[in-house]
Design an enzyme around this catalytic site. Structure first.
Site, PDB file in Angstrom:
ATOM      1  N   GLU A  21       0.840  -1.200   0.000  1.00 52.40           N
ATOM      2  CA  GLU A  21       0.000   0.000   0.000  1.00 52.40           C
ATOM      3  C   GLU A  21       0.873   1.248   0.000  1.00 52.40           C
ATOM      4  OE1 GLU A  21      -1.238   1.868   3.564  1.00 52.40           O
ATOM      5  OE2 GLU A  21      -1.266  -0.051   4.626  1.00 52.40           O
ATOM      6  N   LYS A  82      -5.767  10.333   0.608  1.00 52.38           N
ATOM      7  CA  LYS A  82      -5.950   8.946   1.013  1.00 52.38           C
ATOM      8  C   LYS A  82      -7.134   8.377   0.239  1.00 52.38           C
ATOM      9  CE  LYS A  82      -6.513   6.262   5.297  1.00 52.38           C
ATOM     10  NZ  LYS A  82      -6.670   6.398   6.770  1.00 52.38           N
ATOM     11  N   VAL A 102      -5.541  -0.141   2.537  1.00 48.17           N
ATOM     12  CA  VAL A 102      -5.566  -1.601   2.438  1.00 48.17           C
ATOM     13  C   VAL A 102      -6.643  -2.034   1.452  1.00 48.17           C
ATOM     14  CG1 VAL A 102      -6.126  -3.726   3.685  1.00 48.17           C
ATOM     15  CG2 VAL A 102      -4.610  -2.037   4.726  1.00 48.17           C
ATOM     16  N   ASP A 134     -19.149   3.048  12.431  1.00 44.22           N
ATOM     17  CA  ASP A 134     -17.852   3.323  11.819  1.00 44.22           C
ATOM     18  C   ASP A 134     -17.048   2.034  11.698  1.00 44.22           C
ATOM     19  OD1 ASP A 134     -15.605   4.479  10.812  1.00 44.22           O
ATOM     20  OD2 ASP A 134     -15.193   5.776  12.531  1.00 44.22           O
ATOM     21  N   SER A 136     -14.099   0.074   8.988  1.00 42.80           N
ATOM     22  CA  SER A 136     -13.213   0.222   7.845  1.00 42.80           C
ATOM     23  C   SER A 136     -13.720  -0.551   6.637  1.00 42.80           C
ATOM     24  CB  SER A 136     -11.809  -0.271   8.211  1.00 42.80           C
ATOM     25  OG  SER A 136     -10.982  -0.300   7.069  1.00 42.80           O
ATOM     26  N   ALA A 137     -13.547   0.054   5.464  1.00 40.01           N
ATOM     27  CA  ALA A 137     -13.887  -0.624   4.210  1.00 40.01           C
ATOM     28  C   ALA A 137     -12.958  -1.800   3.934  1.00 40.01           C
ATOM     29  CB  ALA A 137     -13.831   0.366   3.052  1.00 40.01           C
ATOM     30  N   ASP A 138     -11.848  -1.881   4.684  1.00 36.87           N
ATOM     31  CA  ASP A 138     -10.938  -3.026   4.515  1.00 36.87           C
ATOM     32  C   ASP A 138     -11.694  -4.346   4.681  1.00 36.87           C
ATOM     33  OD1 ASP A 138      -9.062  -1.012   4.426  1.00 36.87           O
ATOM     34  OD2 ASP A 138      -8.022  -1.607   6.261  1.00 36.87           O
ATOM     35  N   LYS A 155      -4.836  -2.430  14.285  1.00 30.84           N
ATOM     36  CA  LYS A 155      -4.325  -1.410  15.193  1.00 30.84           C
ATOM     37  C   LYS A 155      -5.070  -1.490  16.520  1.00 30.84           C
ATOM     38  CE  LYS A 155      -2.894   1.678  11.473  1.00 30.84           C
ATOM     39  NZ  LYS A 155      -3.277   0.815  10.344  1.00 30.84           N
TER      40      LYS A 155
END
Length: 300
Positions: A21, A82, A102, A134, A136-138, A155
């Site tokens: 990435e 980003k 990612v 909320d 992540s789209a990961d 994380k």
């Protein structure tokens, strides 16, 4: 999509390639060290036996594998944004410069035919997601993208148990590399166990082959590789800084995708650079392991 000649040649010859990435270069590491570290991460992939393919959008063109000029552009251009999957088309149409997350890296890697991807930490479910939604789209991207992501878990600023639950729901498998515990980025153990452990690149390659045989390779797969013991952040320091950082983010009204860079910057300042050193060490370790896994899979 432009594929770097070295990467294209390796793919056509069936040689191992590892995607990387670019958000870590533009947003995760301080200038001017970010460019040097980006090159070191690429070298770590080569040390593992594979060709590195750092991915980014440069002047509206998705590029898989960056030359020196493009890598320097991503590292130093203040206009770099980003970019996750949903922003790719908009940035491309406006001929912008975007650093891939990612999710978008995995998407473009899969389109290029690259099946192994190394990063630092996976995105996940954020704290308080029951109210904010909320996430992540990961996670959803991996649920439909056939790539292996080598990472140091998620994380520790995230909701780890909720993230593991979502990965299970989305059919994204998680393997612990030489561990039965799920790592937490700066920490070797985030406090949760894993069902599946592998102890060598050859074992990982065997899982990848089995996935293909069984038709489950349309989903992503996570290889959780803990940070080395000598590079782990002191746990007491970690917990103290995390608590203060979460309070600071709330007080400043930081929300959504801005939380992660805010907290990473907070960790960097409050640990006097110790978190940055840990970050760099774990990414390089993941890059080397990804190269080894890609090489083992290519020699099947």
């Amino acid at each position: 999509m432009l594929i770097h000649p070295e990467v294209q040649e390796a793919l056509e010859a069936g040689r191992p390639v590892v995607a990387l990435e670019s958000t870590i270069i533009s947003h995760g590491l301080p200038r001017p060290d970010n460019l040097r570290i980006a090159r070191e991460i690429e070298q770590s992939v080569r040390d593992g036996g594979a060709v590195p393919a750092t991915i980014a959008v440069v002047d509206g063109q998705a590029r898989v594998g960056l030359d020196d000029a493009a890598l320097e552009r991503v590292a130093n251009d203040p206009s770099v944004v980003k970019v996750s999957v949903r922003e790719l088309a908009a940035v491309a149409a406006r001929r912008g410069v975007g650093a891939t997350t990612v999710a978008s890296t995995a998407h473009l890697a899969a389109r290029a035919g690259i099946g192994v991807f190394a990063t630092g930490g996976l995105g996940g479910v954020h704290r308080g997601a029951a109210e904010s939604w909320d996430e992540s789209a990961d996670l959803t991207t991996l649920s439909r993208t056939p790539v292996l992501v080598v990472c140091a878990g998620v994380k520790s600023i995230l909701d780890v148990p909720a993230t593991l639950e979502r990965l299970e729901t989305l059919n994204v498998g998680v393997l612990g590399y030489r561990t039965d515990r799920f790592p937490g980025f700066y920490l070797r153990d985030a406090g949760y166990g894993l069902d599946w452990r592998v102890d060598s690149p050859a074992e990982v390659a065997a899982v990848l082959r089995a996935r293909t045989d069984l038709g489950t390779d349309r989903y992503g797969l996570v290889l959780a590789n803990p940070i080395a013991p000598e590079d782990e952040l002191d746990r007491d320091l970690h917990d103290t800084v995390l608590a203060s950082g979460l309070k600071a983010a709330e007080h400043a009204g930081v929300r959504g995708k801005d939380v992660t860079p805010f907290l990473l910057d907070w960790f960097h300042r409050e640990t006097h650079g110790a978190s940055l050193a840990a970050n760099v060490a774990l990414v390089r370790g993941n890059a080397t392991l990804a190269g080894e896994v890609a090489a083992a899979h290519a020699t099947r």
